[in-house]
Design a protein around this motif. Structure first.
Motif, short mmCIF file in Angstrom:
data_model
loop_
_atom_site.label_atom_id
_atom_site.label_comp_id
_atom_site.label_asym_id
_atom_site.label_seq_id
_atom_site.Cartn_x
_atom_site.Cartn_y
_atom_site.Cartn_z
N GLY A 1 16.80 -27.15 29.32
CA GLY A 1 16.18 -28.35 29.24
C GLY A 1 17.25 -29.60 28.35
O GLY A 1 18.55 -29.05 28.32
N LYS A 2 16.86 -30.40 27.65
CA LYS A 2 17.63 -31.37 26.74
C LYS A 2 18.30 -30.77 25.62
O LYS A 2 19.17 -31.08 25.20
N SER A 3 17.77 -29.68 25.07
CA SER A 3 17.89 -28.95 24.27
C SER A 3 17.92 -27.93 23.93
O SER A 3 17.35 -27.46 25.35
N TRP A 4 18.59 -26.44 23.13
CA TRP A 4 18.23 -25.32 23.87
C TRP A 4 17.04 -24.85 23.74
O TRP A 4 16.11 -23.69 23.48
N ASP A 5 16.05 -25.50 22.15
CA ASP A 5 14.69 -25.33 21.65
C ASP A 5 13.42 -25.73 22.62
O ASP A 5 13.16 -24.95 23.70
N GLU A 6 14.08 -26.76 24.14
CA GLU A 6 13.11 -27.46 25.68
C GLU A 6 13.12 -26.17 26.38
O GLU A 6 12.23 -25.76 26.79
N ALA A 7 14.69 -25.68 26.10
CA ALA A 7 15.30 -25.54 26.98
C ALA A 7 13.89 -23.05 27.14
O ALA A 7 14.08 -22.78 28.09
N PHE A 8 14.20 -22.83 25.66
CA PHE A 8 13.25 -21.53 25.67
C PHE A 8 11.67 -22.41 25.83
O PHE A 8 11.48 -20.81 26.03
N ALA A 9 11.89 -23.34 25.14
CA ALA A 9 10.07 -23.97 25.30
C ALA A 9 9.28 -23.74 26.79
O ALA A 9 8.54 -23.23 26.96
N SER A 10 10.37 -24.41 27.44
CA SER A 10 9.77 -24.89 29.10
C SER A 10 10.09 -23.76 29.40
O SER A 10 9.18 -22.79 30.70
N ALA A 11 11.02 -22.64 29.85
CA ALA A 11 11.11 -21.18 30.65
C ALA A 11 10.15 -20.05 29.42
O ALA A 11 9.61 -18.90 30.61
#
Length: 242
Positions: A217-227
């Motif tokens: 993810g581009k950010s940790w928020d995005e990583a959690f959201a996508s995974a």
């Protein structure tokens, strides 16, 4: 007559100079429009990059070129604690001799694997702090990492099914986009549950075991959201004995 002649003689060079300046400006303008990639106008609606990609004026070329990157999460359960002094509160129990030896081994194994965190979020229980201190004494990378002690990590681990979501919130709150590896240190049953929920596998975390997880993810928020839950890649579990 002489006055008129003088006047014309002075006006002609000025007029010619103006034409020359206009021609140079016009030629420069035409050159710029032949090469749109040269355009860098402030306040314009679009900007064309050297690669020919058009972006809005609210989006810089750097932002448009940013891509999701690998983000790694280490879930480490504290090393084995001592039960010799029964008068101590659970929160205040120190490490046992075996626990101290295990912390040394796991620190070096994480170093060998290249999983050194830039941010460490840890329970404030004594056995967790002692685990971290030993790891910092053994491997410089752990000493150089930013450390935050999170008191809620101690209590949340005892609440069924709540640790994973809590870890996500705390990580996103304390981390920054440039931080790519985070280690969270805490307790069972919560750490075992969180590792299982993130990976989608049924995992067991004994004392001083570390689950190695990865998402992008581009950010940790995005990583959690996508995974989401179940989408984190499990690279393995580091133990003192394996």
């Amino acid at each position: 007559m002489n006055t008129t002649t003088v006047c014309h003689m002075h006006q002609t060079p000025i007029f010619n100079s103006g034409i020359s300046q206009f021609n140079r400006l016009y030629a420069s303008t035409r050159l710029s429009f032949r090469n749109p990639s040269r355009l860098r106008t402030q306040g314009s609606l679009v900007i064309e990059t050297p690669e020919g990609q058009v972006v809005s004026d609210e989006e810089t070329p750097t932002q448009s070129e940013s891509k999701p990157v690998s983000r790694r999460l280490i879930l480490l359960r504290h090393a084995k604690s001592s039960l010799d002094n029964r008068s101590l509160r659970d929160h205040d129990r120190p490490l046992s001799k075996a626990g101290k030896a295990d912390a040394v081994k796991v620190a070096h194994k994480l170093q060998q694997l290249g999983w050194i965190p830039e941010l460490i979020l840890s329970s404030d229980a004594l056995r967790t702090k002692e685990t971290l201190k030993i790891m910092q004494e053994q491997v410089r990378g752990f000493l150089e990492a930013e450390v935050r002690f999170i008191s809620s990590f101690y209590s949340i681990a005892a609440m069924d099914g709540q640790t994973a979501e809590h870890l996500q919130k705390v990580i996103c709150n304390y981390s920054r986009d440039e931080i790519l590896t985070v280690m969270c240190m805490g307790h069972n049953r919560g750490w075992e549950e969180a590792a299982s929920m993130f990976s989608g596998a049924s995992l067991e975390l004994k004392t001083c075991n570390a689950a190695l997880l990865e998402a992008t993810g581009k950010s940790w928020d995005e990583a959690f959201a996508s995974a989401g839950f179940g989408g984190w890649k499990l690279h393995g579990i580091v133990t003192p004995t394996s």
